[in-house]
Every structure is written in C-alpha cells, then in structure tokens.
Write an enzyme that holds these catalytic residues in place. Sequence first.
Site, PDB file in Angstrom:
ATOM      1  N   LYS A  34       0.778  -1.152  -0.023  1.00  0.00           N
ATOM      2  CA  LYS A  34       0.044   0.166  -0.035  1.00  0.00           C
ATOM      3  C   LYS A  34       0.791   1.298  -0.193  1.00  0.00           C
ATOM      4  O   LYS A  34       2.097   1.163   0.227  1.00  0.00           O
ATOM      5  CB  LYS A  34      -0.865   0.024   1.127  1.00  0.00           C
ATOM      6  CG  LYS A  34      -0.171  -0.132   2.715  1.00  0.00           C
ATOM      7  CD  LYS A  34      -0.977  -0.567   3.513  1.00  0.00           C
ATOM      8  CE  LYS A  34      -0.227  -0.445   5.021  1.00  0.00           C
ATOM      9  NZ  LYS A  34      -1.067  -1.095   5.982  1.00  0.00           N
ATOM     10  N   ARG A 132     -10.866  -0.935  14.734  1.00  0.00           N
ATOM     11  CA  ARG A 132     -10.885  -0.263  13.483  1.00  0.00           C
ATOM     12  C   ARG A 132     -11.613  -1.280  12.660  1.00  0.00           C
ATOM     13  O   ARG A 132     -12.684  -1.196  13.007  1.00  0.00           O
ATOM     14  CB  ARG A 132      -9.162  -0.065  12.903  1.00  0.00           C
ATOM     15  CG  ARG A 132      -9.202   0.828  11.949  1.00  0.00           C
ATOM     16  CD  ARG A 132      -7.655   1.253  11.545  1.00  0.00           C
ATOM     17  NE  ARG A 132      -6.892  -0.267  11.084  1.00  0.00           N
ATOM     18  CZ  ARG A 132      -5.797  -0.168  10.557  1.00  0.00           C
ATOM     19  NH1 ARG A 132      -5.039   1.029  10.253  1.00  0.00           N
ATOM     20  NH2 ARG A 132      -5.257  -1.207   9.837  1.00  0.00           N
ATOM     21  N   TYR A 262      14.866  29.456  11.054  1.00  0.00           N
ATOM     22  CA  TYR A 262      13.607  29.980  11.431  1.00  0.00           C
ATOM     23  C   TYR A 262      13.557  29.743  13.086  1.00  0.00           C
ATOM     24  O   TYR A 262      14.058  28.637  13.523  1.00  0.00           O
ATOM     25  CB  TYR A 262      12.384  29.440  10.917  1.00  0.00           C
ATOM     26  CG  TYR A 262      12.324  29.398   9.593  1.00  0.00           C
ATOM     27  CD1 TYR A 262      12.149  30.866   8.953  1.00  0.00           C
ATOM     28  CD2 TYR A 262      12.142  28.446   8.604  1.00  0.00           C
ATOM     29  CE1 TYR A 262      11.738  31.098   7.624  1.00  0.00           C
ATOM     30  CE2 TYR A 262      11.837  28.604   7.217  1.00  0.00           C
ATOM     31  CZ  TYR A 262      11.558  30.124   6.871  1.00  0.00           C
ATOM     32  OH  TYR A 262      11.394  30.199   5.495  1.00  0.00           O
ATOM     33  N   MET A 310      11.465  23.934   4.316  1.00  0.00           N
ATOM     34  CA  MET A 310      11.050  23.233   3.396  1.00  0.00           C
ATOM     35  C   MET A 310      11.793  22.738   2.309  1.00  0.00           C
ATOM     36  O   MET A 310      11.886  21.510   1.814  1.00  0.00           O
ATOM     37  CB  MET A 310       9.728  23.983   2.701  1.00  0.00           C
ATOM     38  CG  MET A 310       9.057  23.302   1.581  1.00  0.00           C
ATOM     39  SD  MET A 310       7.788  24.358   0.602  1.00  0.00           S
ATOM     40  CE  MET A 310       6.663  24.609   2.153  1.00  0.00           C
TER      41      MET A 310
HETATM   42  C1  LIG Z   1      -0.122  -2.231   6.717  1.00  0.00           C
HETATM   43  C2  LIG Z   1      -0.857  -3.377   7.195  1.00  0.00           C
HETATM   44  C3  LIG Z   1      -0.130  -4.358   7.331  1.00  0.00           C
HETATM   45  C4  LIG Z   1       1.623  -4.460   7.064  1.00  0.00           C
HETATM   46  O1  LIG Z   1       2.112  -3.675   8.332  1.00  0.00           O
HETATM   47  P1  LIG Z   1       3.703  -3.945   8.457  1.00  0.00           P
HETATM   48  O2  LIG Z   1       3.808  -3.261   9.834  1.00  0.00           O
HETATM   49  O3  LIG Z   1       4.088  -2.820   7.387  1.00  0.00           O
HETATM   50  O4  LIG Z   1       4.179  -5.051   8.058  1.00  0.00           O
HETATM   51  C5  LIG Z   1      -0.493  -5.647   7.778  1.00  0.00           C
HETATM   52  N1  LIG Z   1      -1.968  -5.805   7.778  1.00  0.00           N
HETATM   53  C6  LIG Z   1      -2.673  -4.693   7.839  1.00  0.00           C
HETATM   54  C7  LIG Z   1      -4.310  -4.734   8.154  1.00  0.00           C
HETATM   55  C8  LIG Z   1      -2.282  -3.236   7.253  1.00  0.00           C
HETATM   56  O5  LIG Z   1      -2.990  -2.211   7.216  1.00  0.00           O
END
Ligand SMILES: *Cc1c(COP(=O)(O)O)cnc(C)c1O
Length: 374
Positions: A34, A132, A262, A310
Amino acid sequence: MRSWAEIDLARLERNLRLIRKSIPSNFKYVSVVKADAYGHGILHTASRLMQSGVDLFAVANVKEACEIREMGSGWPILILGPLLEEEDEALIELDIIPSLSSLDEVRRFQDLSRLRKRKIKVHLKVDTGMGRMGVWWEKASELFRAIKSADGIELKGILTHFAEPAHEGFSQLQKDRFQKIIDANLPPPLPSDFIIHADNSSSLKVLQKNSVFNAVRIGLLQFGVTPPSHSALAHLEVEPVLSFHAKLALVKDLPAQTSLSYGRLHTLDRDSRIGIISAGYGDAIPLHCGNQASALIRGTIYPIVGRVTMDQTLIDLTDAPRDLQNGEVVTLIGEQKSNKIPLETLAFHGKTIPWELLCSITKRVPRIYLTKRE
Ligand SMILES: *Cc1c(COP(=O)(O)O)cnc(C)c1O
C-alpha cells in the site's frame, strides 16, 4: 538531481527470501504494498516481487489495486481497507478481494454478484481488539451465517489485526478471541487455499508456528526496515532497500554567536562553517530533525543544525575538510563508506515512525532503481 531516493531491488528480493525462510514453508506470503509500496514505487517493486515468489498482494484501496492489476491479470489482490459503495463495481472489473466487516457489505456484494453473474471472493475481517476495521468478534458468527447463505459470495480467508504486537498479553487475548471464532465457524477440513492471517512485520518474531495461522502479511520488513521496539527482529538480517540523498549546495563561514534558521533554535558557539543541503521537509527530512539528526558526507557524520526548512537543511561543517565543495553527495538515509544512517534513526530524531517517514518522501524526490540481479 537535488535530492533522490535509491531503491535497491536486489535487496528487496533478498529480504523476501530471508523472511520466507523464517516462516513455515506451508505459509502463504501476503506482500503489503500500500501507499505506493511504502514510498518505494509500486510499479518497480511489485513487478520484482511478482518474480520473487509472493502469493498475494495486499493494498489499502481500489485505486492501488488497479495499479497492480494493470501489471498483470491473475495475481490475487486483497484490499485491506473498507470499500466505498461507489467502488463495489471495481470488484468485478479488477477481480479483487475485499476484506468484509459488515452485514451491509454482504448484502451489497450479494446484489452485485446477482447483477453481474459472478461470484465475489472475500476475506472476513474480525476485530479482536484493534477497534478499527472488521466485525466485532462477538458478532462474527452472525456474519459467517450471512456469508454462508449468500450464494454469490465465496469466503477465501479470514484475518484480524494486532493493535499492539509488542504487548504479549493483549496480543494473546486477540489471538484467543480469533481462535474462538474460527473454532465456532470453520470446522475442518478447510479448503487448501483458504488462508488465516494476522501477523505483520511487528509480530513476526513472536509468530507461533503451530498456531491456527497459515499466512503472514508483511509490509515494512520486506523493505529492510525494522519496526521500533522490536530489535529482536534483528536476527533477520534484512537490508534497507531505500536510501535517500541530497547535495551540498552552499558552504559558508559565519561568526560565533550567529543564530541559525527559523525560530533561531541554534546559536553558534564558535566561528563556524555551515553547509546548506538541497533538501528539507519538502523532500523527506522531518521537521523535528532540526538540531537532532545528522548527515553523511564522504563517510563522515555531521550534525544538522537549526530548524529544517521546506527546501534546505543546515549542517555544521566546521570540522570538515576544507575542500568540501558544491555538488558533494549528502546521505540522509543510507550508507557511505563504513558509516550508515538507518531510516529508523532519522525517523526517531524526527519524532515519527518508519512507516510515516517512508510515506512522507514527496513527489519531487525522484526514485532511482538499481535493477541488478544477483
Ligand atoms: C499495513 C498493514 C499491514 C502491514 O504492516 P507492516 O507493519 O508494514 O508489516 C498488515 N495488515 C494490515 C491490515 C495493514 O493495514
């Protein structure tokens, strides 16, 4: 280039092999790619992973699934996040597997299946304590019954997600709840391609090999980055896939007592030589790295001074060789000679976590791929 990230695909492949070796051989490997493969670029990383033996890809949403589907049909793609109703059609178009958590989704997918005359494969997500996604575990049996009576829906797997993998007690509680749901609703034998998964990078070390699970979902670790508070994972010698570099753009001398950047958060206590790096938080250097983190030039570490801005970041070069020049390569994440700055360290100084740091490498940072094979 003013700043760039190098992505070493041979390392990605080696990491994958190493992780695979550490899990039971019958386990499926779900590769989580992702957020543009954690900032590494989904196109190059997913296509290398396809050649290196993953079983399934997992992404956050339909848009990301689409990017993988364009690379090839046939690869199973699991969506980890909840679907918007307007995205339901994509399940058919792209042949992807949603994670389902509600009766509403069962109804939607069943209707869609009737309409398009195609079965819809799903994984059932159970909330065992993350709060969640997923159906709350005490209500999971109801959802199982609904799925069973929906002839358009085919259950291909079940998953849960740990809220605090480092907390053994709570993770065990989550596992026990999950086990109860499995025992009550999935009498053996299960189809051979049915997968049961929970473990991610942070829980791999404590994975119980004789447990109910038969798959892992790995994101961060395959990129060679270790989750914080899990130094125990160091037994897996994964190598960082990404390094991040910028250039030295200006070197100048400033008198003692001059304040920098800054907010004037740093004041020089001696006559100093200051270097300006051609990158800031608009590239990938977290704001909080000011006065905390450091950078490598010619294999030597120099401290970042004053607030990160930045586009530019200041380093103290007072003790550096006098011949450092414009254009010199500065490494913020990665190795130079025998020295290295791990991404985990920059994240720590930036008061963030490795996952977020990877996601904050911006668009203006070109990704350079090292594609050499072993
Ligand atoms: C992102 C995610 C993972 C992977 O997690 P990592 O800590 O990056 O290995 C696994 N399961 C779900 C549901 C996630 O959202």
